[in-house]
Design a protein around this motif. Structure first.
Motif, short mmCIF file in Angstrom:
data_model
loop_
_atom_site.label_atom_id
_atom_site.label_comp_id
_atom_site.label_asym_id
_atom_site.label_seq_id
_atom_site.Cartn_x
_atom_site.Cartn_y
_atom_site.Cartn_z
N ASN A 1 0.82 -1.20 0.00
CA ASN A 1 0.00 0.00 0.00
C ASN A 1 0.85 1.26 0.00
O ASN A 1 0.65 2.17 -0.80
CB ASN A 1 -0.93 -0.01 1.22
CG ASN A 1 -1.66 1.30 1.43
OD1 ASN A 1 -1.16 2.20 2.11
ND2 ASN A 1 -2.82 1.43 0.84
N TYR B 1 -11.05 7.53 -1.68
CA TYR B 1 -10.37 6.88 -0.55
C TYR B 1 -11.16 7.11 0.73
O TYR B 1 -11.39 6.17 1.51
CB TYR B 1 -8.96 7.45 -0.43
CG TYR B 1 -8.07 6.77 0.58
CD1 TYR B 1 -7.18 5.78 0.17
CD2 TYR B 1 -8.08 7.11 1.93
CE1 TYR B 1 -6.33 5.14 1.09
CE2 TYR B 1 -7.26 6.49 2.85
CZ TYR B 1 -6.37 5.50 2.42
OH TYR B 1 -5.55 4.87 3.32
N SER C 1 -16.78 -0.08 3.46
CA SER C 1 -15.87 -1.23 3.40
C SER C 1 -15.82 -1.96 4.73
O SER C 1 -15.88 -3.21 4.77
CB SER C 1 -14.46 -0.76 3.01
OG SER C 1 -13.56 -1.84 3.01
N LEU D 1 -8.92 -6.32 -2.28
CA LEU D 1 -8.66 -4.89 -2.47
C LEU D 1 -7.23 -4.66 -2.96
O LEU D 1 -6.99 -3.85 -3.87
CB LEU D 1 -8.90 -4.13 -1.17
CG LEU D 1 -10.33 -4.06 -0.64
CD1 LEU D 1 -10.36 -3.32 0.70
CD2 LEU D 1 -11.25 -3.38 -1.64
N ILE E 1 -6.66 -5.78 -6.63
CA ILE E 1 -7.30 -4.87 -7.60
C ILE E 1 -6.49 -3.59 -7.76
O ILE E 1 -6.27 -3.11 -8.87
CB ILE E 1 -8.74 -4.55 -7.16
CG1 ILE E 1 -9.63 -5.79 -7.27
CG2 ILE E 1 -9.32 -3.42 -7.99
CD1 ILE E 1 -9.77 -6.33 -8.68
N TRP E 2 -6.03 -3.01 -6.62
CA TRP E 2 -5.28 -1.76 -6.79
C TRP E 2 -3.90 -2.02 -7.40
O TRP E 2 -3.32 -1.15 -8.05
CB TRP E 2 -5.21 -0.93 -5.52
CG TRP E 2 -4.02 -1.12 -4.63
CD1 TRP E 2 -2.70 -1.02 -4.97
CD2 TRP E 2 -4.03 -1.42 -3.23
NE1 TRP E 2 -1.90 -1.24 -3.88
CE2 TRP E 2 -2.69 -1.48 -2.80
CE3 TRP E 2 -5.04 -1.61 -2.31
CZ2 TRP E 2 -2.36 -1.75 -1.48
CZ3 TRP E 2 -4.69 -1.86 -1.01
CH2 TRP E 2 -3.37 -1.93 -0.61
N VAL F 1 -4.51 -1.75 -10.96
CA VAL F 1 -4.67 -0.33 -11.34
C VAL F 1 -3.31 0.36 -11.39
O VAL F 1 -3.04 1.17 -12.29
CB VAL F 1 -5.61 0.39 -10.35
CG1 VAL F 1 -5.64 1.89 -10.63
CG2 VAL F 1 -7.02 -0.19 -10.43
N PHE G 1 -9.15 5.86 -9.21
CA PHE G 1 -9.47 4.44 -9.02
C PHE G 1 -8.52 3.78 -8.01
O PHE G 1 -8.91 2.83 -7.32
CB PHE G 1 -9.44 3.70 -10.36
CG PHE G 1 -10.65 3.98 -11.21
CD1 PHE G 1 -11.88 3.42 -10.89
CD2 PHE G 1 -10.56 4.84 -12.30
CE1 PHE G 1 -13.00 3.69 -11.66
CE2 PHE G 1 -11.68 5.11 -13.07
CZ PHE G 1 -12.92 4.54 -12.75
N CYS H 1 -9.81 1.78 -4.54
CA CYS H 1 -9.40 0.43 -4.15
C CYS H 1 -8.68 0.41 -2.80
O CYS H 1 -8.80 -0.56 -2.05
CB CYS H 1 -8.47 -0.17 -5.21
SG CYS H 1 -9.24 -0.37 -6.83
N GLU H 2 -7.93 1.44 -2.50
CA GLU H 2 -7.07 1.43 -1.31
C GLU H 2 -7.78 1.86 -0.03
O GLU H 2 -7.34 1.54 1.08
CB GLU H 2 -5.85 2.33 -1.52
CG GLU H 2 -4.84 1.77 -2.50
CD GLU H 2 -3.53 2.53 -2.49
OE1 GLU H 2 -3.19 3.10 -1.44
OE2 GLU H 2 -2.85 2.55 -3.53
#
Length: 523
Positions: free
Chosen positions: A43, A80, A87, A103, A106-107, A110, A129, A133-134
């Motif tokens: 992240n 975000y 979530s 999650l 997916i990110w 991206v 996007f 996701c994050e």
């Protein structure tokens, strides 16, 4: 999962309890913490690699002008912030062991697309996007850990995965420095490869976490049957005060003596007690979604005090990770040398984060440690504003990181410790972060290109927010001390009657949670 009376009695043996606790915690730590550390590492690297890409040519190749780079960073925080609450609400239904890795994967996908953008609009779309996701990751991780560990085992674990964020700053710089050597490979610039390779690695991390993370204690396959039963038992014992629900409906209540006829009253109590059902416990696994619990979470004063304090930390923290490469470049370092010089400030920050987290759980302190740490960052920013030489600025950067990063696990652990009832806790954790992350908008515009190389305005803004954080942490500590005294003095005993009325009228089937007069707040 139910435990038999005989098994429960065996668990209450101190020697057996100690041995099983060591085994359970060791297995949990081994399976859960590395996976979460990797997720959080991914992240932070994915979020901060845009800063590394900037000094490697991103702004030039995408033809960014003025504050367009800062605008693209700010767009990230809109989705975000918006996804954090929903979530956390759906995570129990979706299973955290599936939802969090999903999650991340997916990110990661991206992020790889950032490597093919060519203009400002493309960068804005990708950042939007990416934020979508994050957003659910950090509140999800904290909530997930609070369902596996007892309250004062929590911050050590938060500290370990959070320290990986400190290290991610170092790894981000090292990776960027190495990946930039691929400049020209496949006809792509080096900064594009930063996003492509780090994005692909993030997807892989997501799949790896999905394979090893347990959904909850009762379904953890790496425990023996005895360990699994003990893990559930010890966790529920720690939540015994907050998981309680009324013993009976109104007609079955025991009437307290009023002094008129002691013998009749004693007989009446005995008769009613004989028909009183066994105590009800609403464990988090069985708790149903209620909007009343969501409202309780949103109106808890600690959410707002800690959220504003966290915002005061997030503004300098986010701007630090996003703009450290630019600050270091402003000190006279360029290219690979600039990337490598972003590494050292994170090292003492990572070490102190873990040390403070361990001490915080042992002493059952959160706020007091922050009140001691934040002044270190304040000194760092004062030095940065007044600095006349590059060496002074570089020393200041080390103090900033050392004072800021250890505060993260402290403030993230306050609400999981001080709120109870699963959906109230899910709401408070996410809302705290949603409010605090509004500071991301400030962070992205605090350090603008026209301030280089001193960035005095940016440092002054960050300094003001750190001071704000210190004040609101102090207010939250004072509130917890006041509330604990009120409960000790019996001034919150009426909470039981108010909760009984809600239960009897069918307005709630959630546990009493932190409303219990026996519940004590962690400072």
């Amino acid at each position: 999962m139910q435990t038999s009376a005989g098994t429960t009695a065996a668990f209450e043996d101190p020697q057996r309890d100690k041995a099983l606790t060591r085994k359970v915690l060791w297995k949990l730590d081994l399976r859960v913490l590395p996976a979460l550390a990797l997720l959080w590492l991914a992240n932070f690297i994915d979020r901060s690699n845009v800063g590394n890409a900037k000094i490697a040519g991103l702004t030039t190749d995408t033809h960014l002008a003025g504050n367009q780079f800062n605008t693209a960073l700010a767009i990230f925080y809109v989705p975000y912030i918006l996804v954090e609450l929903p979530s956390n609400w759906v995570m129990k239904k979706m299973k955290p062991s599936r939802w969090l890795p999903f999650l991340v994967a997916i990110w990661g996908a991206v992020t790889t697309l950032t490597g093919v953008i060519h203009n400002f609009s493309g960068l804005v779309a990708i950042r939007f996007f990416l934020g979508l996701c994050e957003g659910g990751l950090l509140p999800g991780i904290v909530l997930y850990l609070s369902t596996l560990y007892k309250p004062h085992e929590l911050q050590q674990r938060v500290g370990i995965f959070y320290a990986s964020a400190s290290l991610s700053g170092a790894f981000g710089g090292l990776l960027a420095s190495a990946i930039l050597n691929m400049d020209g490979v496949g006809g792509l610039a080096g900064w594009r490869w930063i996003f492509i390779l780090e994005g692909l690695a993030t997807v892989a991390i997501g799949f790896l976490a999905w394979m090893v993370m347990p959904a909850d204690l009762s379904s953890a396959k790496f425990f023996t049957n005895e360990e699994r039963e003990f893990a559930v038992w010890r966790f529920r014992q720690s939540a015994a005060v907050t998981d309680n629900a009324p013993l009976s409906e109104p007609a079955q209540r025991i009437t307290a003596p009023n002094g008129e006829d002691p013998e009749k009253e004693e007989e009446q109590v005995k008769i009613e007690a004989a028909h009183t059902p066994a105590p009800v416990a609403v464990h988090f696994e069985e708790e149903k979604f209620e909007w009343r619990e969501i409202l309780r979470g949103m109106t808890d004063i600690q959410v707002w005090l800690s959220a504003i304090a966290y915002m005061g930390i997030i503004v300098p923290l986010y701007s630090f990770s996003l703009f450290l490469p630019s600050i270091v470049a402003g000190l006279g370092y360029h290219g690979g040398s600039a990337q490598l010089h972003t590494v050292p400030p994170y090292v003492p920050a990572a070490v102190l984060t873990v040390v403070v987290s361990i001490l915080s759980d042992k002493l059952k302190w959160r706020g007091p440690f922050m009140l001691m740490l934040l002044p270190i960052a304040i000194v760092g920013y004062i030095i940065a504003v007044a600095a006349k030489t590059n060496l002074q600025r570089y020393i200041a950067v080390h103090l900033m990181a050392t004072g800021l990063y250890p505060c993260g696990p402290c403030i993230l652990s306050i609400l999981p410790n001080n709120t109870a009832g699963h959906y109230k806790r899910a709401t408070t954790i996410a809302l705290q972060l949603a409010i605090a992350n509004c500071g991301g908008f400030v962070a992205t515009f605090a350090y603008t290109p026209d301030q280089a190389p001193a960035y005095k305005t940016g440092h002054s803004i960050a300094l003001a927010f750190v001071c704000l954080a210190w004040v609101f942490v102090g207010l939250n500590v004072a509130y917890c001390m006041y509330e604990n005294k009120a409960r000790a003095d019996g001034r919150r005993d009426s909470n039981v009657d108010k909760y009984q009325e809600l239960w009897d009228s069918g307005k709630t089937r959630a546990p009493i949670g932190d409303r219990s007069p026996a519940f004590k707040f962690t400072l």
